[in-house]
Design a protein around this motif. Structure first.
Motif, mmCIF file in Angstrom:
data_model
loop_
_atom_site.group_PDB
_atom_site.id
_atom_site.type_symbol
_atom_site.label_atom_id
_atom_site.label_comp_id
_atom_site.label_asym_id
_atom_site.label_seq_id
_atom_site.Cartn_x
_atom_site.Cartn_y
_atom_site.Cartn_z
ATOM 1 N N ILE A 159 0.840 -1.192 0.000
ATOM 2 C CA ILE A 159 0.000 0.000 0.000
ATOM 3 C C ILE A 159 0.877 1.245 0.000
ATOM 4 O O ILE A 159 1.887 1.298 0.699
ATOM 5 C CB ILE A 159 -0.891 0.036 1.273
ATOM 6 N N THR A 160 0.480 2.253 -0.758
ATOM 7 C CA THR A 160 1.190 3.534 -0.748
ATOM 8 C C THR A 160 0.269 4.613 -0.193
ATOM 9 O O THR A 160 -0.859 4.790 -0.687
ATOM 10 C CB THR A 160 1.613 3.932 -2.183
ATOM 11 N N LYS B 241 1.250 -6.176 8.850
ATOM 12 C CA LYS B 241 1.978 -7.198 8.081
ATOM 13 C C LYS B 241 2.683 -6.579 6.893
ATOM 14 O O LYS B 241 2.129 -5.684 6.227
ATOM 15 C CB LYS B 241 0.991 -8.253 7.548
ATOM 16 N N ALA B 242 3.901 -7.103 6.604
ATOM 17 C CA ALA B 242 4.610 -6.685 5.391
ATOM 18 C C ALA B 242 3.891 -7.282 4.171
ATOM 19 O O ALA B 242 3.265 -8.334 4.277
ATOM 20 C CB ALA B 242 6.045 -7.191 5.434
ATOM 21 N N LYS C 237 7.499 -3.402 -0.260
ATOM 22 C CA LYS C 237 7.195 -2.777 1.035
ATOM 23 C C LYS C 237 6.023 -1.820 0.881
ATOM 24 O O LYS C 237 5.797 -1.277 -0.208
ATOM 25 C CB LYS C 237 8.410 -1.971 1.523
ATOM 26 N N HIS C 238 5.293 -1.604 1.950
ATOM 27 C CA HIS C 238 4.371 -0.467 1.974
ATOM 28 C C HIS C 238 5.208 0.799 1.927
ATOM 29 O O HIS C 238 6.366 0.798 2.327
ATOM 30 C CB HIS C 238 3.542 -0.457 3.266
ATOM 31 N N LYS C 239 4.586 1.889 1.477
ATOM 32 C CA LYS C 239 5.343 3.144 1.501
ATOM 33 C C LYS C 239 4.485 4.266 2.066
ATOM 34 O O LYS C 239 3.384 4.538 1.568
ATOM 35 C CB LYS C 239 5.823 3.508 0.096
ATOM 36 N N PHE C 240 4.982 4.899 3.119
ATOM 37 C CA PHE C 240 4.286 6.033 3.745
ATOM 38 C C PHE C 240 5.148 7.277 3.595
ATOM 39 O O PHE C 240 6.314 7.270 4.002
ATOM 40 C CB PHE C 240 4.060 5.774 5.239
ATOM 41 N N THR C 241 4.585 8.328 3.013
ATOM 42 C CA THR C 241 5.331 9.578 2.837
ATOM 43 C C THR C 241 4.498 10.746 3.364
ATOM 44 O O THR C 241 3.315 10.880 3.015
ATOM 45 C CB THR C 241 5.623 9.815 1.334
ATOM 46 N N ALA D 196 7.420 -1.447 6.023
ATOM 47 C CA ALA D 196 7.140 -0.232 5.267
ATOM 48 C C ALA D 196 8.380 0.641 5.126
ATOM 49 O O ALA D 196 9.239 0.670 6.005
ATOM 50 C CB ALA D 196 6.035 0.567 5.951
ATOM 51 N N THR D 197 8.447 1.375 4.032
ATOM 52 C CA THR D 197 9.393 2.472 3.910
ATOM 53 C C THR D 197 8.667 3.724 4.376
ATOM 54 O O THR D 197 7.593 4.044 3.854
ATOM 55 C CB THR D 197 9.825 2.651 2.437
ATOM 56 N N VAL D 198 9.240 4.384 5.372
ATOM 57 C CA VAL D 198 8.564 5.550 5.958
ATOM 58 C C VAL D 198 9.408 6.800 5.721
ATOM 59 O O VAL D 198 10.581 6.838 6.098
ATOM 60 C CB VAL D 198 8.345 5.343 7.478
ATOM 61 N N VAL D 199 8.820 7.787 5.075
ATOM 62 C CA VAL D 199 9.547 9.028 4.776
ATOM 63 C C VAL D 199 8.783 10.215 5.362
ATOM 64 O O VAL D 199 7.624 10.464 4.992
ATOM 65 C CB VAL D 199 9.685 9.218 3.238
#
Ligand SMILES: [Ca+2]
Ligand SMILES: [Ca+2]
Ligand SMILES: [Ca+2]
Length: 339
Positions: free
Chosen positions: A286-287, A304-305, A310-314, A330-333
């Motif tokens: 999910i983005t 869950k992964a 990866k999920h991505k949260f920005t 998740a990749t979190v920015v």
């Protein structure tokens, strides 16, 4: 000399044929027929002007084909049956049901029985545009879409016995714009099913929600349970959902372990009974971009992964959540979560 004359004649004939084809193509595209519907109309009128309108949408819909526009004028139109939109428009020659300019017609389905078959509008066809209507009290969905390339915009949907606007059964490339869906409630199942918006139970690709608002629905704001394809949501809000015994998720972005890479941008979830944004067993990635969760029980719940990636949260912000956010895989920015 004769040969030359003949080739000039052939050349001229080709030019004429080409220009005729052009004219016909042009006419075909411009051949919009306008019909008018008014509560003070009469179905024995021709419906072709606002002085001789039809009385019912049912009558106007018998005229619907590619390029037809139906203008609905002020008033409340009661219908006990479903408007089944099965005709097909085409790109540039959509079939349109529009409020007449400056008018705010209401389509009231209160007289429908409370039943799964009691949809208000059922769009099985393609290339329809519905705009500027209030749709209320359908016995099931206010609008159900299984067709493709349809648009619903500037509508207000309320008081229906299941999800306000639902896409399923392969619906693809539909665009929902500036629609509010509120106070939908499936009373006989204690509110367990009525979402504001749903793209669930197998949709095709390319469905988009933009500038839509889901408030005070009994189950979820937006529900993508077992969507089967990615859905995109822009600039939309899901708040205060979960009335009665429904699940109460703002954006429920999954279900039943399908892998659907949904994309949400600039969306907000406030005060939903359970989670603001909830993975709900989606195995896809999910983005979320610029999404905010405020005062939900849990603002962001992604435990869950995804099965790959990866999920991505920005630029996402969580505030005043009652419990901690759960972010896994998740990749979190540039986000602030409650940890
Ligand atoms: Ca139902
Ligand atoms: Ca539910
Ligand atoms: Ca739901």
């Amino acid at each position: 000399m004769r040969k030359r004359k003949r080739s000039i004649a052939m050349f001229m004939t080709c030019i004429m044929l080409a220009s005729l084809l052009f004219v016909n193509a042009h006419l075909a595209k411009a051949a919009t027929t306008y019909y008018y519907v008014s509560v003070s109309g009469n179905d024995s009128n021709d419906g072709l002007s606002k002085d001789k309108p039809f009385k019912t949408l049912t009558k106007a819909l018998t005229k619907a084909s590619a390029g037809t526009t139906i203008f609905v004028m002020n008033g409340t139109y009661s219908s006990s049956t479903t408007f089944k939109l099965t005709a097909n428009g085409s790109s540039g020659s959509e079939i349109k049901i529009l409020n007449y300019s400056g008018h705010a017609p209401v389509i009231d389905f209160s007289s429908q029985p409370y039943a799964d078959s009691s949809r208000g509008f059922q769009i099985a066809g393609n290339y329809w545009i519905i705009a500027g209507l209030t749709i209320k009290n359908a016995g099931d969905n206010g609008i159900h879409i299984s067709g493709n390339n349809n648009r619903v915009q500037d509508c207000f949907i309320t008081g229906c016995g299941d999800t306000g606007l639902q896409m399923s059964n392969g619906a693809s490339n539909n665009r929902i714009t500036r629609v509010t869906s509120t106070y939908n409630y499936d009373s006989k199942t204690n509110g367990e099913n009525a979402d504001g918006f749903a793209a669930k139970l197998n949709v095709g690709p390319g469905n988009i929600f933009e500038n839509c608002t889901a408030l005070y629905n009994s189950d979820d704001g937006f529900d993508f349970y077992q969507a089967g394809n990615a859905v995109k949501v822009y600039n939309s809000e899901a708040s205060y959902n979960g009335v009665s015994d429904g699940n109460g998720q703002g954006f429920k972005v999954g279900g039943n372990y399908t892998a659907d890479n949904h994309y949400l941008e600039n969306c907000k979830a406030i005060g939903n009974r359970s989670r603001g944004f909830d993975l709900n067993n989606n195995t896809g990635a999910i983005t979320l971009v610029k999404c905010t969760g405020t005062s939900n029980n849990v603002n962001f719940n992604f435990p869950k992964a995804p099965s790959s990636g990866k999920h991505k949260f920005t630029d996402c912000i969580s505030s005043n959540g009652k419990n901690k956010d759960v972010i896994v895989g998740a990749t979190v920015v540039n986000c602030s979560f409650k940890q």
